[in-house]
Scaffold this motif. Structure first.
Motif, short mmCIF file in Angstrom:
data_model
loop_
_atom_site.label_atom_id
_atom_site.label_comp_id
_atom_site.label_asym_id
_atom_site.label_seq_id
_atom_site.Cartn_x
_atom_site.Cartn_y
_atom_site.Cartn_z
N GLU A 921 63.02 20.52 36.55
CA GLU A 921 63.16 20.97 37.87
C GLU A 921 61.97 20.96 38.78
OE1 GLU A 921 66.08 21.88 39.24
OE2 GLU A 921 66.91 21.26 37.33
N GLU A 922 60.77 20.92 38.17
CA GLU A 922 59.70 20.75 39.15
C GLU A 922 58.62 19.90 38.42
OE1 GLU A 922 59.00 25.22 40.85
OE2 GLU A 922 58.88 25.21 38.79
N PRO A 923 58.97 18.40 38.24
CA PRO A 923 57.94 17.50 37.61
C PRO A 923 56.62 17.37 37.92
CG PRO A 923 59.74 16.47 38.81
CD PRO A 923 60.01 17.92 38.75
N ALA A 924 56.49 17.79 39.40
CA ALA A 924 55.28 17.53 40.07
C ALA A 924 54.48 18.49 39.82
CB ALA A 924 55.47 17.07 41.48
N MET A 925 54.97 19.75 39.34
CA MET A 925 54.14 20.84 39.07
C MET A 925 53.66 20.83 37.63
SD MET A 925 53.93 22.08 41.91
CE MET A 925 53.23 23.73 41.78
N ALA A 926 53.52 19.67 36.92
CA ALA A 926 53.04 19.78 35.60
C ALA A 926 51.69 20.20 35.58
CB ALA A 926 53.33 18.20 35.21
N LYS A 927 51.41 20.98 34.49
CA LYS A 927 50.12 21.65 34.28
C LYS A 927 49.33 20.95 32.76
CE LYS A 927 51.59 26.02 36.33
NZ LYS A 927 51.44 27.63 35.70
N MET A 928 48.08 20.55 33.22
CA MET A 928 47.37 20.30 32.10
C MET A 928 46.20 20.91 32.14
SD MET A 928 48.16 16.10 32.26
CE MET A 928 47.22 15.83 30.65
N THR A 929 45.97 21.77 31.17
CA THR A 929 44.73 22.55 31.21
C THR A 929 44.01 22.08 30.26
OG1 THR A 929 46.14 24.58 31.73
CG2 THR A 929 44.04 25.24 30.87
N PRO A 930 42.55 21.75 30.41
CA PRO A 930 41.84 21.18 29.18
C PRO A 930 41.68 22.37 28.29
CG PRO A 930 40.92 20.58 31.31
CD PRO A 930 41.93 21.64 31.54
N MET A 931 41.88 22.23 26.86
CA MET A 931 42.07 23.03 25.87
C MET A 931 40.67 24.05 25.87
SD MET A 931 43.44 22.62 21.94
CE MET A 931 45.18 22.63 22.58
N MET A 932 39.58 23.13 26.11
CA MET A 932 38.20 23.87 25.83
C MET A 932 37.67 24.09 27.34
SD MET A 932 36.61 21.87 22.69
CE MET A 932 37.58 21.88 21.26
N PRO A 933 37.50 25.50 27.66
CA PRO A 933 37.01 25.79 29.13
C PRO A 933 35.88 24.80 29.49
CG PRO A 933 36.59 27.48 27.74
CD PRO A 933 37.27 26.61 26.73
N ASN A 934 35.64 24.80 30.94
CA ASN A 934 34.58 23.80 31.25
C ASN A 934 34.25 22.62 30.65
OD1 ASN A 934 33.85 25.94 32.88
ND2 ASN A 934 32.26 27.04 31.69
N ALA A 935 35.62 22.11 29.97
CA ALA A 935 35.21 20.54 29.62
C ALA A 935 35.04 19.48 30.83
CB ALA A 935 36.71 20.08 28.98
N VAL A 936 35.33 19.96 31.95
CA VAL A 936 34.57 19.13 33.27
C VAL A 936 33.81 20.10 33.86
CG1 VAL A 936 35.25 17.74 34.80
CG2 VAL A 936 36.75 17.64 32.90
N ASP A 937 32.79 19.79 34.45
CA ASP A 937 31.94 20.56 35.34
C ASP A 937 32.50 20.82 36.38
OD1 ASP A 937 29.27 21.64 35.63
OD2 ASP A 937 29.41 20.67 37.63
N SER A 938 32.54 21.88 36.97
CA SER A 938 33.38 22.60 38.09
C SER A 938 33.16 21.88 39.55
CB SER A 938 32.94 24.02 38.55
OG SER A 938 31.60 24.23 38.75
N ARG A 988 32.12 20.13 22.55
CA ARG A 988 32.98 20.56 21.46
C ARG A 988 32.62 22.05 21.31
NH1 ARG A 988 34.09 16.26 22.06
NH2 ARG A 988 34.32 14.19 20.81
N GLU A 989 33.67 22.71 20.72
CA GLU A 989 33.73 24.08 20.61
C GLU A 989 34.07 24.27 19.18
OE1 GLU A 989 35.37 27.06 22.93
OE2 GLU A 989 34.64 26.09 24.86
N TYR A 990 33.53 25.42 18.46
CA TYR A 990 33.75 25.52 17.00
C TYR A 990 33.31 24.23 16.24
CZ TYR A 990 36.50 29.67 18.92
OH TYR A 990 36.61 30.57 19.73
N TYR A 991 32.31 23.66 16.76
CA TYR A 991 31.80 22.33 16.14
C TYR A 991 31.09 22.74 14.92
CZ TYR A 991 29.66 17.89 15.95
OH TYR A 991 28.98 16.76 15.36
N GLN A 992 30.71 24.00 14.70
CA GLN A 992 29.87 24.39 13.35
C GLN A 992 30.88 24.64 12.17
OE1 GLN A 992 27.03 27.39 14.51
NE2 GLN A 992 26.28 26.10 15.94
N GLU A 993 32.15 24.90 12.59
CA GLU A 993 33.28 24.95 11.54
C GLU A 993 33.34 23.98 10.59
OE1 GLU A 993 34.36 28.01 11.45
OE2 GLU A 993 33.63 28.74 13.29
N GLU A 994 33.50 24.13 9.41
CA GLU A 994 33.43 22.77 8.62
C GLU A 994 35.20 22.43 8.59
OE1 GLU A 994 32.03 24.16 4.72
OE2 GLU A 994 30.21 24.48 5.47
#
Length: 1277
Positions: A921-938, A988-994
């Motif tokens: 119903e609103e294809p132009a309003m699709a949301k894509m949130t980077p899973m890890m915050p600040n993945a791109v500088d503000s 990367r986040e939780y990069y130290q996890e094995e």
């Protein structure tokens, strides 16, 4: 008394019975009202990471119609979406989508219910399968089996996930008498699971790999509160939870997570006041989830699909325009949108688009390249019309048919429909088109058999008829192509037909050429997995026949091991090999067994053990066969944590009567999440070449020197004696195990090529016409979109929503060439005049591609999507503009490039992982949130990342275990005014996890750019020149020769030699010095001169000038090279002096800096093999002075070596070695292994008995001089 006993028996039976069942039931005279809520979320299940999900809430009313028939009605529907960070964001209402779903859900649904089981669901015809599946998710709550006399039990029952094993546990509330029933379903191991694959037909399932780990694991649990009533059990409350773990690797190493919950609470029960009114209904099936035709439901995007024809027309025009002179990376994702539009339009729309685009070359190509993704009957009908009308070129027909059949749905109707191309006359107008038609049909049959078992023989019957007709007519060419198509089909029903072509197994004697026998044996390669026992019987029979050609016996052995033979069968083969007289067969078999013995891939887990025993038995007798015999080599690796591995195989088939290999084959495999993907395979068969070379090459010594190449050339000159009816070479290529290309290179083709390119050729030559076109100027462009793979996996969830795991790999490739040439003096009579003319060329253009990769994990319906998505973009762009001059007579080649004026990107890789939400119903309003915050500088531009990008505020979210390296490295030249920069950023986040998954997830960006740089002086052009003729060096003769003499004297002075060796070297040095003195006053000429200048008007050029000199002596090849920087106030030079002693040693001495005096290093390598010793190769690098940057780089590399050496199985010993050198020795320890020792200044690493793919017998065979050249004299060069 008997009455008392009877009462006791009844009481005991009641107490100990295992089959008294409290049936859940609904009163047909009652109306039940429930509150229902279902919710699903996708993410990594870790704090501070984005998730997406949907939630649906409603009221459900169930009304009885008869004893077993009930009506379900839904009201008060609310549909909500979530996209963001748990704890910060919340679900948002989607009123438009709610209204659209409610419009169907409010209509009544009918179902049969008896004994706690939903039997049949009916609904109005206009209700979509997606909405019916949502109703299935609600009704699945009522599918429960209750046994009151057993507290814990298990049984197999039908539910929304299919026929699965259910485990029950029952608890009873002593006060209320309510029962709490817990039901757990192992969805992963359902016997008949509601799950389907698409695009994986050619990927072989690897059961052993699945035992080592899974990429998808699913469990479901429901907890019911059941109240006993007079009618049976009534569900008053129910809660369902389904968890799924998915990883592109092993789920034990971290995973994406799906969490689906649903809850139903009884609001009230009332008497049915009046009957529910409803119209006509149709059966929608059982409670088991029903999959929707999802070809058009592309999971990685959503668009309005109404009126698709004008949208597709506009999109093709826009894509064609945007990608003419370059590949516009911002538009390449729109190709997926185009495919989606083409998939939903009717055939008439496709036909209209063809009529509109067929007259425009650019639009026509885009349309034909895109329509191949219409994977149903429409594409076959479209191609049939084109073949009948013959209004496409052979090339267009070949490419379109090949890709269309490859992407076609392999359902019975389409397989039957595809047979028509075998009978359309246009298919046979070109040999390569005919090959494509036949081979593609075979591939379609293979995919059909992957989904339909048993596979009907009718599907492969046209190919069987073709093979038998060719056999009756004795047509060798038709036999080969028919057998190759049968090989693609891999149909077990073709075994009997294939046997008719094989000696010793056919009912009637056969005498066929080796190339036909080879095709017949290889046609069983895919049947080996489907009917291994039949293939084993045939291949064993062929292998054991001594009178069968050697190469056929070896091919039979190869196919035999494709069946994964048992220990007993391998033992039988081993016993026969012990008495085998043909050393080519023995060598091939032994080397293949040895390769399998080392295999670590799961599919060879048991076979490798059997082969290991066989090798130990055969090694004493056959372990030292040389490389001259036939070989089969396999190298592989596999990692259990990632469930990933690779394998490469090379086969070289020889015979005792011919020096040239009969057949060479190379193929690779990729092991990935329980599947084996067969990668590209190449094969060459030297039919005519083998006859030409015979059993030997006169004058061939084996040192690959000039005399050897001359000997080969002398034999090739006699190619005209070859027969006209036999191919000189045959070549084939396979992808995913399917042969898609096959060609014979015959005598006529070579004659035509030689005639066209002969110096005596005139205006009738096609080369002449090409040169004339080039002189007038040409402009050529081609863009090709290509969906490399579309792999999809669907599975039902407890909510009745389909979970999808998809991988898409799209590539848009392009090339543009503009060129104009001039020939001076111009051609008048023959092509040979080019050898005495100067050829000028001016050209500009572009070549490149953009590759887009998506991995989607989530819910995908035609109404909405939510889930996790990995998105990667990889553009490569190489523009050019230059002018060139070629003068063959003077051996001179010049290139002129314009200066670098602006920055441009050559290559980049960008990737990130998102939480995505879309609705129709609103294809132009699709949301894509980077899973890890600040993945791109503000402050970065983010418009390319999706229609709407949601970014959290960093200071409000904790971000543990962050790894965020950034770097920018540039190498610039102030001479040429250009540089190369490499930018990289990772997050990367939780990069130290094995967990391996976290190593790859996150924001990734790497870019390689060409940038303008500050120059010493303005640059007009960059000039490159290669002069292969004698030329004067700008340095004076006295300076040049003095430099060379000094380098030679000083290098020799430092060599640590024994007294005899020292005398020999000094004598050699004096001989060279005398030669230099003889030409002291002469002007030396360079063998090769290379210039790279930055030109600036009439000013003196800046850049580099390299000259190479060749001064051979007896058994010694001496080469000197001097590189000089040209310009004002510069004296930088590099001087290189190399010496190669035939069959013994090679050394190089390098100096560079001011007048070659600042820095110095030397390298030396030598072989040694004294009688009674093992062949040895030694190498050494020594440095006296090197730049600090070079030293720092060496120290960094050295710091990584111990760790890498440990991973490779090396041992380390701390000891102080020579400070300024690194040395290595390789010793042929045995017939199939080497010992390696490498000495660094601070430590030594070593490893013994390293297996090698080629036997080291070559050390001995190539070592003609057995004198010791290194034992005492291996010092600093």
């Amino acid at each position: 008394m008997w009455g008392l006993l009877l009462c006791c028996f009844v009481a005991l039976a009641s107490k100990f019975s295992l089959h008294i069942i409290l049936l859940l039931s609904l009163n047909p005279r009652k109306t039940y009202e429930y509150k229902y809520k279902g919710e699903v979320n996708f993410g990594l299940g870790m704090p501070n990471l984005a998730e997406s999900g949907v939630r649906m809430m409603c009221k459900v009313k169930i009304t009885g119609m008869s004893a077993q028939t009930f009506i379900l009605q839904v009201s008060d529907l609310a549909f909500e979406e979530f996209n963001g960070f748990p704890g910060k964001n919340s679900f948002n209402a989607s009123p438009k989508l709610t209204q659209r779903i409610a419009a169907q859900l409010v209509k009544p649904f009918m179902f049969d219910y008896a004994g706690g089981h939903v039997v049949d669901i009916r609904a109005p015809a206009e209700i979509s399968d997606t909405v019916v599946n949502i109703v299935r998710g609600i009704l699945d709550f009522f599918q429960v089996t209750v046994k009151t006399t057993q507290r814990i039990y298990e049984l197999e029952e039908v539910g929304i996930h299919g026929k699965c094993q259910s485990n029950y546990a029952i608890e009873e509330d002593k006060e209320t008498k309510d029962m709490t029933i817990t039901q757990v379903v192992d969805v992963t191991n359902c016997r008949e699971k509601a799950a389907i694959y698409r695009g994986m037909a050619t990927a072989v399932l690897d059961q052993v790999s699945k035992q080592r780990g899974e990429s998808v694991v699913t469990t479901a649990r429901c907890v019911y509160t059941v109240k006993p009533t007079t009618e049976g059990g009534l569900i008053t409350r129910a809660h369902g939870l389904e968890r799924q773990h998915f990883s592109p690797f092993n789920v034990k190493g971290g995973s994406f997570k799906m969490r689906a919950t649903k809850e139903m609470v009884l609001l009230g029960v009332s008497d049915t006041a009046r009957a529910v009114m409803f119209g006509s209904m149709e059966s929608k099936g059982s409670l088991v989830y029903k999959f929707v035709n999802a070809e058009a439901n592309v999971p990685i995007m959503m668009q309005n699909l109404d009126n698709p024809v004008p949208k597709a027309i506009e999109l093709i025009k826009r894509l064609a325009e945007a990608n003419i002179y370059h590949i516009d990376s911002a538009t390449t994702e729109d190709t997926i949108k185009l495919y989606q539009l083409l998939r939903v339009m009717p055939f008439e729309g496709l036909d209209d688009m063809w009529k509109q685009f067929s007259g425009n070359e650019e639009h026509r190509r885009w349309f034909l390249d895109s329509i191949v993704e219409v994977s149903d009957a429409r594409i076959l009908k479209f191609l049939e019309m084109r073949f009948q009308a013959e209004d496409v070129s052979v090339t267009e027909a070949l490419e379109t048919l090949l890709l269309s059949i490859n992407h076609l749905q392999a359902i019975p109707d389409l397989v039957e429909m595809a047979k028509m191309f075998l009978n359309i006359p246009f298919s046979k107008t070109n040999i390569y088109l005919w090959h494509t038609v036949v081979l593609s049909y075979g591939s379609l049959v293979y995919k059909h058999c992957a989904y339909y078992t048993p596979c009907p023989v009718a599907a492969v019957q046209p190919l069987l008829d073709m093979a038998m007709e060719a056999l009756r007519n004795g047509n060798e060419t038709d036999m080969v192509i028919a057998l190759k198509a049968l090989g693609n089909a891999g149909h077990p029903g073709s075994i009997k037909t294939i046997m008719r072509f094989l000696p010793g197994v056919a009912a009637n004697p056969v005498d066929l050429p080796p190339r036909v026998l080879s095709a017949a044996v290889q046609s069983m390669r895919l049947i080996a997995a489907r009917d291994p026992h039949s293939v084993q019987d045939i291949t064993m029979a062929l292998f054991l026949q001594k009178d069968v050609p050697t190469e056929i016996r070896m091919l039979a052995f190869m196919i035999l091991f494709d069946t994964k033979p048992s220990m007993a069968l391998v033992s039988t083969v081993t016993a026969h090999l012990q008495h085998e007289k043909d050393l080519h067969v023995v060598s091939f078999a032994y080397s293949y067994l040895k390769s399998f013995a080392r295999s670590s891939t799961p599919d060879n887990h048991f076979l490798s053990t059997a082969c290991n025993i066989a090798v130990k038995i055969l090694a004493p007798k056959f372990g030292r066969l040389s490389y001259h015999y036939s070989k089969a080599m396999r190298m592989d690796w596999f990692n259990d944590d990632f469930l990933i591995g690779t394998a490469a195989e090379v086969f070289m088939l020889r015979s005792a009567t011919h020096v040239f290999p009969t057949e060479i084959m190379m193929k690779g495999k990729f092991y990935f999440i329980g599947r084996i993907l067969q990668l590209l395979e190449l094969g060459i068969r030297g039919e005519g070449i083998k006859e030409l070379f015979g059993s030997g090459i006169p004058g061939f010594r084996g040192d690959l020197g000039f005399s050897d190449f001359q000997a080969i050339f002398n034999v090739l000159e006699n190619w005209e004696i070859l027969p006209n009816d036999k191919p000189i070479l045959s070549a084939y290529s396979r992808a995913s195990g399917q042969e898609w290309f096959f060609a014979d290179i015959n005598k006529d083709l070579i004659q035509n090529i030689i005639k066209a390119m002969s110096p005596s050729a005139g205006k009738e030559s096609p080369v002449w016409a090409a040169i004339e076109n080039l002189q007038r100027g040409i402009s050529w462009h081609r863009t090709k979109p290509f969906l490399i793979f579309e792999v999809r996996y669907f599975q039902a969830t407890t909510l009745g929503l389909p979970i999808e795991i998809s991988k898409y790999y799209e590539s848009v490739n392009g090339i543009t060439v503009n060129a104009k040439a001039a020939v001076n003096p111009p051609l008048t009579e023959r092509l040979g005049q080019l050898l005495t003319s100067e050829i000028s060329l001016e050209t500009d253009g572009f070549v490149g591609f953009t590759k887009d990769v998506w991995v989607f994990y989530g819910i995908n319906t035609e109404l909405f999507q939510c889930g996790s998505e990995i998105k990667t973009k990889n553009p490569l762009a190489i523009p050019w503009k230059f002018s060139a001059k070629i003068n063959v007579r003077e051996k001179k080649f010049e290139l002129d490039f314009p200066p670098c004026k602006k920055e441009f990107e050559i290559l980049s890789v960008s990737s990130d992982v998102y939480a995505v939400s879309r609705n129709i119903e609103e294809p132009a309003m699709a949301k894509m949130t980077p899973m890890m915050p600040n993945a791109v500088d503000s402050n970065d531009e983010v418009s390319h990342m999706g229609p709407t990008l949601v970014r959290p505020e960093a200071d409000q979210i904790a971000t543990p275990n962050i790894w965020h390296p950034r770097s920018k490295m540039c190498a610039e030249s102030n001479i040429y005014g250009a540089g190369v920069c490499v930018d990289s950023e990772l997050r990367r986040e939780y990069y130290q996890e094995e967990y391996p998954l976290y190593y790859f997830l996150g924001y990734t960006h790497l870019a390689v750019k060409v940038v303008p740089a500050q120059t010493i002086k303005a640059v007009d052009k960059i000039h490159f020149e290669v002069n292969g003729g004698p030329s004067r060096h700008p340095m004076s003769a006295r300076q040049l020769l003095e430099t060379l003499r000094r380098l030679s004297k000083e290098a020799t002075r430092r060599v640590r030699l024994s007294s005899d060796s020292a005398s020999s070297v000094r004598g050699s040095h004096h001989s060279r010095h005398d030669t230099i003195m003889e030409v002291w006053d002469s002007a030396p000429e360079a063998l090769l001169n290379i210039k790279a200048f930055a030109m600036s008007g009439n000013q003196k050029p800046e850049g580099y000038d390299a000259a190479m000199y060749y001064t051979p002596e007896a058994n010694i090849q001496n080469t000197q090279m001097i590189v000089s920087q040209v310009g004002e106030d510069t004296n930088w030079k590099m001087c290189v002096d190399t010496t190669v002693h035939t069959h013994a040693e090679a050394k190089a001495h390098i100096r560079w800096g001011a007048e070659c005096q600042s820095y110095e290093m030397s390298m030396r390598a030598a072989t040694a093999h004294l009688p009674g010793s093992k062949p040895t190769l030694k190498a050494k690098v020594h440095w006296t002075r090197i730049p600090e940057a070079m030293a720092e780089m060496g120290r960094r590399i050295e710091s990584y070596i111990p760790g890498m050496a440990f991973l490779l199985g090396f041992y380390q010993q701390h000891e102080r070695n020579a400070k300024e050198e690194v040395s290595a020795s390789v010793v042929a320890a045995s017939a199939d292994s080497i010992d390696v020792k490498i000495k660094f200044p601070e430590y030594t690493i070593y490893r013994q008995a390293i297996p090698v793919p080629l036997p080291p017998a070559s050390f001995q065979e190539f070592q003609h001089d057995t004198r010791n050249t290194t034992t005492d004299g291996f010092g600093r060069a």
